[in-house]
Design a protein around this motif. Structure first.
Motif, PDB file in Angstrom:
ATOM      1  N   ALA A 104     -18.123  54.745 -52.742  1.00  0.00           N
ATOM      2  CA  ALA A 104     -16.888  54.597 -53.355  1.00  0.00           C
ATOM      3  C   ALA A 104     -17.017  54.808 -54.711  1.00  0.00           C
ATOM      4  CB  ALA A 104     -16.481  53.072 -53.075  1.00  0.00           C
ATOM      5  N   ARG A 105     -17.995  54.633 -55.445  1.00  0.00           N
ATOM      6  CA  ARG A 105     -18.263  54.904 -56.761  1.00  0.00           C
ATOM      7  C   ARG A 105     -18.356  56.435 -57.119  1.00  0.00           C
ATOM      8  NH1 ARG A 105     -22.119  51.788 -57.281  1.00  0.00           N
ATOM      9  NH2 ARG A 105     -23.917  52.825 -57.131  1.00  0.00           N
ATOM     10  N   THR A 106     -18.954  57.084 -56.170  1.00  0.00           N
ATOM     11  CA  THR A 106     -19.136  58.517 -56.250  1.00  0.00           C
ATOM     12  C   THR A 106     -17.983  59.289 -56.002  1.00  0.00           C
ATOM     13  OG1 THR A 106     -21.474  58.251 -55.482  1.00  0.00           O
ATOM     14  CG2 THR A 106     -20.535  60.445 -55.506  1.00  0.00           C
ATOM     15  N   VAL A 107     -17.126  58.923 -55.055  1.00  0.00           N
ATOM     16  CA  VAL A 107     -15.933  59.591 -54.794  1.00  0.00           C
ATOM     17  C   VAL A 107     -15.001  59.268 -55.881  1.00  0.00           C
ATOM     18  CG1 VAL A 107     -14.036  59.686 -53.310  1.00  0.00           C
ATOM     19  CG2 VAL A 107     -16.362  59.597 -52.105  1.00  0.00           C
ATOM     20  N   ALA A 108     -14.886  58.057 -56.527  1.00  0.00           N
ATOM     21  CA  ALA A 108     -14.027  57.815 -57.372  1.00  0.00           C
ATOM     22  C   ALA A 108     -14.139  58.630 -58.712  1.00  0.00           C
ATOM     23  CB  ALA A 108     -14.317  56.226 -57.899  1.00  0.00           C
ATOM     24  N   LEU A 137     -11.763  61.421 -60.282  1.00  0.00           N
ATOM     25  CA  LEU A 137     -11.330  61.593 -61.638  1.00  0.00           C
ATOM     26  C   LEU A 137     -11.697  62.909 -62.227  1.00  0.00           C
ATOM     27  CD1 LEU A 137     -12.146  58.233 -62.443  1.00  0.00           C
ATOM     28  CD2 LEU A 137      -9.934  58.951 -62.618  1.00  0.00           C
ATOM     29  N   THR A 138     -12.852  63.274 -61.818  1.00  0.00           N
ATOM     30  CA  THR A 138     -13.097  64.899 -62.623  1.00  0.00           C
ATOM     31  C   THR A 138     -12.235  65.819 -61.994  1.00  0.00           C
ATOM     32  OG1 THR A 138     -15.544  64.024 -62.477  1.00  0.00           O
ATOM     33  CG2 THR A 138     -15.202  66.430 -62.420  1.00  0.00           C
ATOM     34  N   ARG A 139     -11.947  65.713 -60.504  1.00  0.00           N
ATOM     35  CA  ARG A 139     -10.928  66.941 -60.085  1.00  0.00           C
ATOM     36  C   ARG A 139      -9.481  66.780 -60.937  1.00  0.00           C
ATOM     37  NH1 ARG A 139     -11.344  69.635 -55.418  1.00  0.00           N
ATOM     38  NH2 ARG A 139     -13.512  69.700 -56.149  1.00  0.00           N
ATOM     39  N   LEU A 140      -8.913  65.605 -60.968  1.00  0.00           N
ATOM     40  CA  LEU A 140      -7.736  65.450 -61.706  1.00  0.00           C
ATOM     41  C   LEU A 140      -7.847  66.087 -63.146  1.00  0.00           C
ATOM     42  CD1 LEU A 140      -6.590  61.793 -60.436  1.00  0.00           C
ATOM     43  CD2 LEU A 140      -6.079  63.945 -59.418  1.00  0.00           C
ATOM     44  N   ALA A 141      -9.042  65.739 -63.686  1.00  0.00           N
ATOM     45  CA  ALA A 141      -8.992  66.264 -65.062  1.00  0.00           C
ATOM     46  C   ALA A 141      -9.223  67.683 -65.245  1.00  0.00           C
ATOM     47  CB  ALA A 141     -10.258  65.497 -65.887  1.00  0.00           C
ATOM     48  N   ASP A 177      -9.732  51.675 -50.027  1.00  0.00           N
ATOM     49  CA  ASP A 177      -9.448  50.400 -51.166  1.00  0.00           C
ATOM     50  C   ASP A 177     -10.498  50.352 -52.228  1.00  0.00           C
ATOM     51  OD1 ASP A 177      -7.624  48.432 -51.672  1.00  0.00           O
ATOM     52  OD2 ASP A 177      -9.066  47.169 -51.089  1.00  0.00           O
ATOM     53  N   ARG A 178     -11.760  50.398 -51.624  1.00  0.00           N
ATOM     54  CA  ARG A 178     -12.963  50.390 -52.526  1.00  0.00           C
ATOM     55  C   ARG A 178     -12.827  51.684 -53.443  1.00  0.00           C
ATOM     56  NH1 ARG A 178     -18.228  48.078 -49.339  1.00  0.00           N
ATOM     57  NH2 ARG A 178     -18.848  47.773 -51.479  1.00  0.00           N
ATOM     58  N   ILE A 179     -12.602  52.762 -53.087  1.00  0.00           N
ATOM     59  CA  ILE A 179     -12.680  53.761 -53.923  1.00  0.00           C
ATOM     60  C   ILE A 179     -11.483  53.645 -54.859  1.00  0.00           C
ATOM     61  CG2 ILE A 179     -12.024  56.451 -54.210  1.00  0.00           C
ATOM     62  CD1 ILE A 179     -13.365  56.513 -51.343  1.00  0.00           C
ATOM     63  N   HIS A 180     -10.395  53.088 -54.470  1.00  0.00           N
ATOM     64  CA  HIS A 180      -9.239  52.845 -55.472  1.00  0.00           C
ATOM     65  C   HIS A 180      -9.560  51.873 -56.593  1.00  0.00           C
ATOM     66  CE1 HIS A 180      -6.247  54.352 -52.162  1.00  0.00           C
ATOM     67  NE2 HIS A 180      -6.882  55.339 -52.637  1.00  0.00           N
ATOM     68  N   HIS A 181     -10.135  50.759 -55.899  1.00  0.00           N
ATOM     69  CA  HIS A 181     -10.705  49.991 -57.092  1.00  0.00           C
ATOM     70  C   HIS A 181     -11.678  50.764 -58.326  1.00  0.00           C
ATOM     71  CE1 HIS A 181      -8.848  46.770 -54.754  1.00  0.00           C
ATOM     72  NE2 HIS A 181      -8.721  46.029 -55.623  1.00  0.00           N
ATOM     73  N   GLU A 182     -12.588  51.210 -57.730  1.00  0.00           N
ATOM     74  CA  GLU A 182     -13.199  51.834 -58.496  1.00  0.00           C
ATOM     75  C   GLU A 182     -12.766  53.079 -59.415  1.00  0.00           C
ATOM     76  OE1 GLU A 182     -16.632  51.971 -59.361  1.00  0.00           O
ATOM     77  OE2 GLU A 182     -17.217  50.456 -57.665  1.00  0.00           O
ATOM     78  N   VAL A 183     -11.660  53.627 -59.095  1.00  0.00           N
ATOM     79  CA  VAL A 183     -10.889  54.501 -60.063  1.00  0.00           C
ATOM     80  C   VAL A 183     -10.419  53.700 -60.913  1.00  0.00           C
ATOM     81  CG1 VAL A 183      -8.793  55.889 -60.044  1.00  0.00           C
ATOM     82  CG2 VAL A 183     -10.489  56.280 -58.128  1.00  0.00           C
ATOM     83  N   ALA A 184      -9.780  52.764 -60.630  1.00  0.00           N
ATOM     84  CA  ALA A 184      -9.084  51.799 -61.625  1.00  0.00           C
ATOM     85  C   ALA A 184     -10.269  51.252 -62.907  1.00  0.00           C
ATOM     86  CB  ALA A 184      -8.661  50.527 -61.164  1.00  0.00           C
ATOM     87  N   GLY A 185     -11.537  51.045 -62.221  1.00  0.00           N
ATOM     88  CA  GLY A 185     -12.519  50.793 -63.074  1.00  0.00           C
ATOM     89  C   GLY A 185     -13.129  52.080 -63.851  1.00  0.00           C
ATOM     90  N   GLN A 214      -0.834  48.502 -51.148  1.00  0.00           N
ATOM     91  CA  GLN A 214      -2.366  48.448 -51.465  1.00  0.00           C
ATOM     92  C   GLN A 214      -2.893  49.455 -52.479  1.00  0.00           C
ATOM     93  OE1 GLN A 214      -3.996  49.143 -47.361  1.00  0.00           O
ATOM     94  NE2 GLN A 214      -3.456  47.395 -46.554  1.00  0.00           N
ATOM     95  N   ALA A 215      -2.285  50.354 -52.364  1.00  0.00           N
ATOM     96  CA  ALA A 215      -2.752  51.215 -53.466  1.00  0.00           C
ATOM     97  C   ALA A 215      -2.188  51.024 -54.760  1.00  0.00           C
ATOM     98  CB  ALA A 215      -2.424  52.876 -53.293  1.00  0.00           C
ATOM     99  N   ARG A 216      -1.205  50.456 -55.126  1.00  0.00           N
ATOM    100  CA  ARG A 216      -0.561  50.278 -56.375  1.00  0.00           C
ATOM    101  C   ARG A 216      -1.304  49.088 -56.827  1.00  0.00           C
ATOM    102  NH1 ARG A 216       4.324  52.291 -57.452  1.00  0.00           N
ATOM    103  NH2 ARG A 216       5.617  53.302 -55.839  1.00  0.00           N
ATOM    104  N   ALA A 217      -1.729  47.989 -55.994  1.00  0.00           N
ATOM    105  CA  ALA A 217      -2.356  46.805 -56.172  1.00  0.00           C
ATOM    106  C   ALA A 217      -3.779  47.227 -56.700  1.00  0.00           C
ATOM    107  CB  ALA A 217      -2.364  45.860 -54.920  1.00  0.00           C
ATOM    108  N   ALA A 218      -4.400  48.268 -55.867  1.00  0.00           N
ATOM    109  CA  ALA A 218      -5.906  48.372 -56.158  1.00  0.00           C
ATOM    110  C   ALA A 218      -5.828  49.462 -57.654  1.00  0.00           C
ATOM    111  CB  ALA A 218      -6.546  49.294 -55.133  1.00  0.00           C
ATOM    112  N   PHE A 219      -5.007  50.357 -57.843  1.00  0.00           N
ATOM    113  CA  PHE A 219      -5.336  51.027 -58.805  1.00  0.00           C
ATOM    114  C   PHE A 219      -4.016  51.894 -59.568  1.00  0.00           C
ATOM    115  CE2 PHE A 219      -4.923  54.853 -56.165  1.00  0.00           C
ATOM    116  CZ  PHE A 219      -5.039  56.064 -56.886  1.00  0.00           C
ATOM    117  N   LEU A 220      -3.110  52.138 -58.764  1.00  0.00           N
ATOM    118  CA  LEU A 220      -2.042  53.185 -59.268  1.00  0.00           C
ATOM    119  C   LEU A 220      -1.257  52.055 -60.589  1.00  0.00           C
ATOM    120  CD1 LEU A 220      -0.098  54.409 -55.992  1.00  0.00           C
ATOM    121  CD2 LEU A 220      -1.525  55.637 -57.676  1.00  0.00           C
ATOM    122  N   ASP A 221      -0.917  50.850 -60.363  1.00  0.00           N
ATOM    123  CA  ASP A 221      -0.224  50.103 -61.376  1.00  0.00           C
ATOM    124  C   ASP A 221      -1.307  50.182 -62.487  1.00  0.00           C
ATOM    125  OD1 ASP A 221       2.146  49.952 -59.822  1.00  0.00           O
ATOM    126  OD2 ASP A 221       1.502  47.640 -59.236  1.00  0.00           O
ATOM    127  N   ALA A 222      -2.674  49.882 -62.200  1.00  0.00           N
ATOM    128  CA  ALA A 222      -3.499  49.644 -63.542  1.00  0.00           C
ATOM    129  C   ALA A 222      -3.733  50.813 -64.176  1.00  0.00           C
ATOM    130  CB  ALA A 222      -4.842  49.293 -63.054  1.00  0.00           C
TER     131      ALA A 222
END
Length: 240
Positions: free
Chosen positions: A17-21, A25-29, A49-57, A90-98
């Motif tokens: 999850a940490r690596t994919v997140a 982010l690197t790909r988006l940038a 969901d774990r990846i999404h939380h990592e993205v937020a972090g 689920q995606a909004r709660a995990a990272f989209l809103d954040a």
């Protein structure tokens, strides 16, 4: 492997999850640095969901402008808009809103339209209006039966070649009514990332990478135009 995929195996789900997140982010940038607005198709499921939380972090240090990223969903459960079963919620709660994402295209819910078919037709209109060219990245989970999005083994939606999104009834997984992007739409992606964790998925991963018929293992039917990566933990890769 028969289709030129890249397989990246990580020791456990946390590392995966940490690596994919970070890779996301690197790909988006990178896409934004080219002066383009990235289009990303999200998936649901535990590892997503774990990846999404990592993205937020990790997002704060990434330099990604999330107001300039367009998010779609590969599939959605046709339930009430406020249901916790919805991938969008689920995606909004995990990272989209954040992260302050503002261009998020939800699939219409049972609170909006009367049927999954109507929701699919409305989502297709959104795609036609807002998606120019190919999707930059499609992220997909894989079920124990090899399904991706809500494209299930033996279901007629696997042979749909015209529609961008279709309704699904009598899903083998609850809830029974769903909306899914078709293989034709998923295969418009420059990159496809499969996200798979757990030994329960190991057989499906091995069958997909072995070139099984897509009607038996739908994951076989999705391939990025320039990149296909299988992000696995050690358990999911245990039969390779």
């Amino acid at each position: 492997m028969s289709r030129g995929e890249t397989v990246r195996v990580h020791p456990d789900a946390e590392t995966l999850a940490r690596t994919v997140a970070l890779a996301l982010l690197t790909r988006l940038a990178e896409v934004q640095a080219e002066g383009r607005t990235p289009h990303v198709v999200l998936t649901g499921g535990t590892i997503a969901d774990r990846i999404h939380h990592e993205v937020a972090g990790q997002a704060g240090e990434s330099g990604v402008d999330f107001t300039d990223v367009v998010f779609w969903f590969g599939d959605e459960r046709f339930v009430a808009g406020d249901s916790s079963d919805r991938n969008a919620g689920q995606a909004r709660a995990a990272f989209l809103d954040a992260v302050g994402a503002t261009q998020v295209h939800d699939v219409p819910s049972a609170s909006d339209v009367a049927s999954a078919d109507e929701a699919a037709a409305a989502y297709e209109r959104l795609l036609q209006e807002h998606l120019v060219g190919e999707v930059d990245l499609v992220m997909l989970g894989v079920g124990e039966d090899g399904h991706v999005a809500s494209l299930f083994p033996g279901y007629p939606q696997l042979d749909e070649t015209e529609a961008l999104a279709v309704g699904v009834r009598d899903s083998p997984k609850p809830p029974p009514d769903r909306v899914t992007l078709t293989l034709a739409t998923l295969n418009r992606a420059g990159a496809v990332w499969f996200l798979v964790s757990g030994d329960g998925k190991a057989a499906a991963v091995a069958e997909a990478l072995g070139g099984a018929d897509l009607h038996d293992v739908p994951a076989t039917g999705v391939d990025g135009r320039t990149e296909t990566v299988w992000w696995l933990d050690a358990a999911a890769a245990s039969r390779l």
